[in-house]
Design an enzyme around this catalytic site. Sequence first.
Site, PDB file in Angstrom:
ATOM      1  N   ASP A 192      71.948  28.745  55.433  1.00 25.54           N
ATOM      2  CA  ASP A 192      69.993  27.870  56.452  1.00 25.54           C
ATOM      3  C   ASP A 192      70.033  26.255  56.203  1.00 25.54           C
ATOM      4  O   ASP A 192      69.012  25.732  55.964  1.00 25.54           O
ATOM      5  CB  ASP A 192      68.935  28.408  56.049  1.00 25.54           C
ATOM      6  CG  ASP A 192      69.311  29.832  55.902  1.00 25.54           C
ATOM      7  OD1 ASP A 192      70.421  30.325  56.016  1.00 25.54           O
ATOM      8  OD2 ASP A 192      68.082  30.673  55.633  1.00 25.54           O
ATOM      9  N   CYS A 232      66.199  31.840  49.717  1.00 25.61           N
ATOM     10  CA  CYS A 232      67.725  32.622  49.613  1.00 25.61           C
ATOM     11  C   CYS A 232      68.585  32.946  49.709  1.00 25.61           C
ATOM     12  O   CYS A 232      69.674  33.450  49.321  1.00 25.61           O
ATOM     13  CB  CYS A 232      67.531  32.570  51.418  1.00 25.61           C
ATOM     14  SG  CYS A 232      66.168  32.353  52.858  1.00 25.61           S
ATOM     15  N   LYS A 287      68.717  35.512  61.643  1.00 20.89           N
ATOM     16  CA  LYS A 287      68.554  36.069  59.920  1.00 20.89           C
ATOM     17  C   LYS A 287      66.746  35.122  60.478  1.00 20.89           C
ATOM     18  O   LYS A 287      66.094  34.773  60.079  1.00 20.89           O
ATOM     19  CB  LYS A 287      68.731  36.068  59.130  1.00 20.89           C
ATOM     20  CG  LYS A 287      68.956  34.196  57.927  1.00 20.89           C
ATOM     21  CD  LYS A 287      69.535  34.577  56.889  1.00 20.89           C
ATOM     22  CE  LYS A 287      69.416  33.974  55.586  1.00 20.89           C
ATOM     23  NZ  LYS A 287      67.973  33.689  55.788  1.00 20.89           N
TER      24      LYS A 287
END
Length: 199
Positions: free
Chosen positions: A22, A117, A83
Amino acid sequence: MARNLLKLGALEAQKTAFLLCDIQETFRPHIKHFGEVVRVANKMLEAAKHFNIPVYVSEQYPKGLGHTTKDINVEGAALVYDKTTFSMYSQELKDRLKKDVPNLGSVVLFGIETHVCIEQTVIDLLKEDINVHVLADGVSSRSLMDRSLALQRFQSLGCFVGTSENVLFKLLKDKNHPAFKQISKLNLKATPSEFGAED
């Protein structure tokens, strides 16, 4: 009986995958030392080519949050996927890892955010008995307190917390490795001031 070397933190290229989490442009203004995280990601992507290690790149809800920063070239990645879960370890990634790295023993993880995350990915991977190496110089959060507490938790969970240089030399193992010169250059070129110091 000899102990499993991977459980002690050794790395074998053919049993390793790199996960980039990310690193999206939209997060730049909010993440401490975003530029350093980008530098380390680029270093690992370049190193992955020399070791023939696949790189998997996640993007958190790109429809709303945009894509990986253009400062990182993800063209050589084995998979770039979106995602909505905070963990990278989705069914899509599981299936690809099974296919691409059937003897997967270790994962090297870097990106953002450390306490969200990255942490939830660490937990999911450890649950599957995969050894996890988190790059301390390649992860960050909006808050440095969240980042440092997460790194402490990773160690108590049995995760290996190291630096990009530490991991790359573990993969090299020997000065006679064919990629030694290129990896040494990468380490010299990409070593900034101590992480946490002002850029």
